[in-house]
Each structure stands twice: as C-alpha cells, then as structure tokens.
Motif scaffolding. Sequence first.
Motif, short mmCIF file in Angstrom:
data_model
loop_
_atom_site.label_atom_id
_atom_site.label_comp_id
_atom_site.label_asym_id
_atom_site.label_seq_id
_atom_site.Cartn_x
_atom_site.Cartn_y
_atom_site.Cartn_z
N MET A 202 35.24 44.25 51.29
CA MET A 202 35.81 43.12 49.95
C MET A 202 37.06 42.89 49.55
SD MET A 202 32.53 43.78 46.95
CE MET A 202 34.29 43.01 46.02
N GLY A 203 37.66 44.68 49.83
CA GLY A 203 39.42 45.10 50.36
C GLY A 203 39.71 44.18 51.48
N GLU A 204 38.72 44.57 52.55
CA GLU A 204 39.62 44.04 53.80
C GLU A 204 39.09 42.52 53.90
OE1 GLU A 204 37.99 47.07 56.47
OE2 GLU A 204 36.60 45.82 56.38
N PHE A 205 37.85 41.30 52.91
CA PHE A 205 38.36 40.59 53.04
C PHE A 205 39.26 39.89 52.45
CE2 PHE A 205 36.54 36.16 51.55
CZ PHE A 205 36.49 35.56 52.22
N ILE A 206 40.04 40.61 50.82
CA ILE A 206 40.54 39.64 50.19
C ILE A 206 41.83 40.14 50.76
CG2 ILE A 206 41.40 40.53 47.79
CD1 ILE A 206 39.02 40.70 46.76
N ALA A 207 41.63 41.04 51.43
CA ALA A 207 43.70 41.75 52.40
C ALA A 207 44.19 40.37 53.33
CB ALA A 207 43.86 42.62 52.71
N GLU A 208 42.84 39.82 53.77
CA GLU A 208 42.66 38.80 54.92
C GLU A 208 43.17 37.95 54.53
OE1 GLU A 208 39.97 35.86 58.01
OE2 GLU A 208 38.77 38.06 57.69
N VAL A 209 42.30 37.11 53.98
CA VAL A 209 43.18 35.75 52.91
C VAL A 209 44.04 35.84 51.86
CG1 VAL A 209 40.96 34.88 53.20
CG2 VAL A 209 40.75 36.42 50.57
N THR A 210 44.29 37.10 51.26
CA THR A 210 45.71 36.79 51.05
C THR A 210 46.82 36.62 52.44
OG1 THR A 210 44.82 38.29 48.89
CG2 THR A 210 47.05 38.36 50.00
N GLY B 125 47.60 33.15 52.45
CA GLY B 125 47.94 32.13 51.57
C GLY B 125 47.35 31.64 50.95
N VAL B 126 45.91 31.91 51.21
CA VAL B 126 45.13 31.06 50.64
C VAL B 126 44.22 31.74 49.61
CG1 VAL B 126 42.30 30.63 51.03
CG2 VAL B 126 43.45 30.94 53.22
N LEU B 127 44.54 33.36 48.76
CA LEU B 127 44.10 33.88 47.72
C LEU B 127 45.43 33.36 46.71
CD1 LEU B 127 41.92 34.90 46.41
CD2 LEU B 127 42.59 36.84 47.46
N ILE B 128 44.81 32.53 45.75
CA ILE B 128 45.84 32.79 44.79
C ILE B 128 45.85 33.62 43.39
CG2 ILE B 128 46.55 31.17 43.15
CD1 ILE B 128 46.00 28.75 44.82
N ALA B 129 44.52 34.03 44.00
CA ALA B 129 44.01 34.75 42.16
C ALA B 129 42.15 35.12 42.48
CB ALA B 129 43.86 34.67 39.96
N THR B 130 41.94 36.83 41.97
CA THR B 130 40.74 36.94 41.80
C THR B 130 40.77 37.90 40.77
OG1 THR B 130 38.83 37.82 43.22
CG2 THR B 130 40.94 38.45 43.78
N GLY B 131 39.52 38.31 40.04
CA GLY B 131 39.03 38.76 39.20
C GLY B 131 38.02 39.10 38.66
N GLY B 132 36.50 39.94 37.94
CA GLY B 132 36.21 40.17 37.80
C GLY B 132 36.01 39.73 36.46
N LEU B 133 34.68 39.09 35.96
CA LEU B 133 35.02 38.73 34.03
C LEU B 133 33.73 40.23 33.26
CD1 LEU B 133 34.49 35.10 35.59
CD2 LEU B 133 36.33 36.09 34.60
N GLU B 134 34.46 39.59 32.27
CA GLU B 134 33.28 41.00 31.07
C GLU B 134 32.41 39.72 30.64
OE1 GLU B 134 34.27 40.64 27.28
OE2 GLU B 134 35.29 38.99 26.59
N PRO B 135 31.09 40.65 31.06
CA PRO B 135 29.72 40.07 30.83
C PRO B 135 29.52 39.54 29.29
CG PRO B 135 29.43 43.04 30.29
CD PRO B 135 31.11 42.50 31.02
N GLY B 136 29.12 38.68 29.67
CA GLY B 136 28.98 37.89 27.77
C GLY B 136 29.82 37.30 27.78
N GLY B 137 31.08 37.23 27.14
CA GLY B 137 32.42 36.85 26.50
C GLY B 137 31.67 36.31 25.53
N THR B 138 32.27 34.96 25.15
CA THR B 138 31.96 35.04 23.23
C THR B 138 31.98 32.47 23.98
OG1 THR B 138 34.16 36.01 22.12
CG2 THR B 138 33.37 33.73 21.84
#
Length: 106
Positions: free
Chosen positions: A22-30, A33-46
């Motif tokens: 996953m890190g290699e893929f993220i580094a490649e698309v970064t 110049g394709v990747l703007i932002a990426t992240g994980g989200l908390e379970p549930g939320g509001t």
Amino acid sequence: MQFLMTMKPTDAAPDEDLIVRMGEFIAEVTAAGVLIATGGLEPGGTVVTSAGDEVTVTDGPFTEAKEAIAGFALVECADREQAIELTTRFRRIVGDGESRVQQVFA
C-alpha cells in the motif's frame, strides 16, 4: 477532475506485506501528482439527520458496520476511467471488498 475513492471496512487486519505494498502504491500516485489526500476514518462517527425543523444527532458505532466507510483517497484524474483504474489497482493490493468512486464537484 477530482474523484473521491472510498473503501468499506474488511475483517482482515493488514499484515506487514500489505502495508508495504500500500505504501509503494501511495508513493507512486503521490509522485505522479495524482494523490491529493488519503486517510482512514474512525468507525461509526456521528450521524446528523434533519426532518423539517428537527435535527437529530446520533453517535456511533452503528449496527450496520458494512455500510461504513473505512478509508478514502482524493485524487486528481484526467477522467473517471483513470480513477476507476487506480481504484482497481488499489483493490488488487488490499484484496476483496468494496470501493466507491465519485466525482467531486467544486
């Protein structure tokens, strides 16, 4: 064109090999110049819902975890086909599951 790619959670915890790929893929698309932002989200939320003048706020977690979104990537692509191709490549890395691709309108 910007696209939001989302991923539903899976039962499998990532192992060391998956994290590296996953890190290699993220580094490649970064680097491309394709990747703007990426992240994980908390379970549930509001959840905030409204009906007329009434607003209801409900904190998670929720029983339908399969409907949750576990992570996201915001990308700049030439077209939807490129966004789908990136999502397909990512799914091949992380394995079985569901992702959604939606164009962002600014």
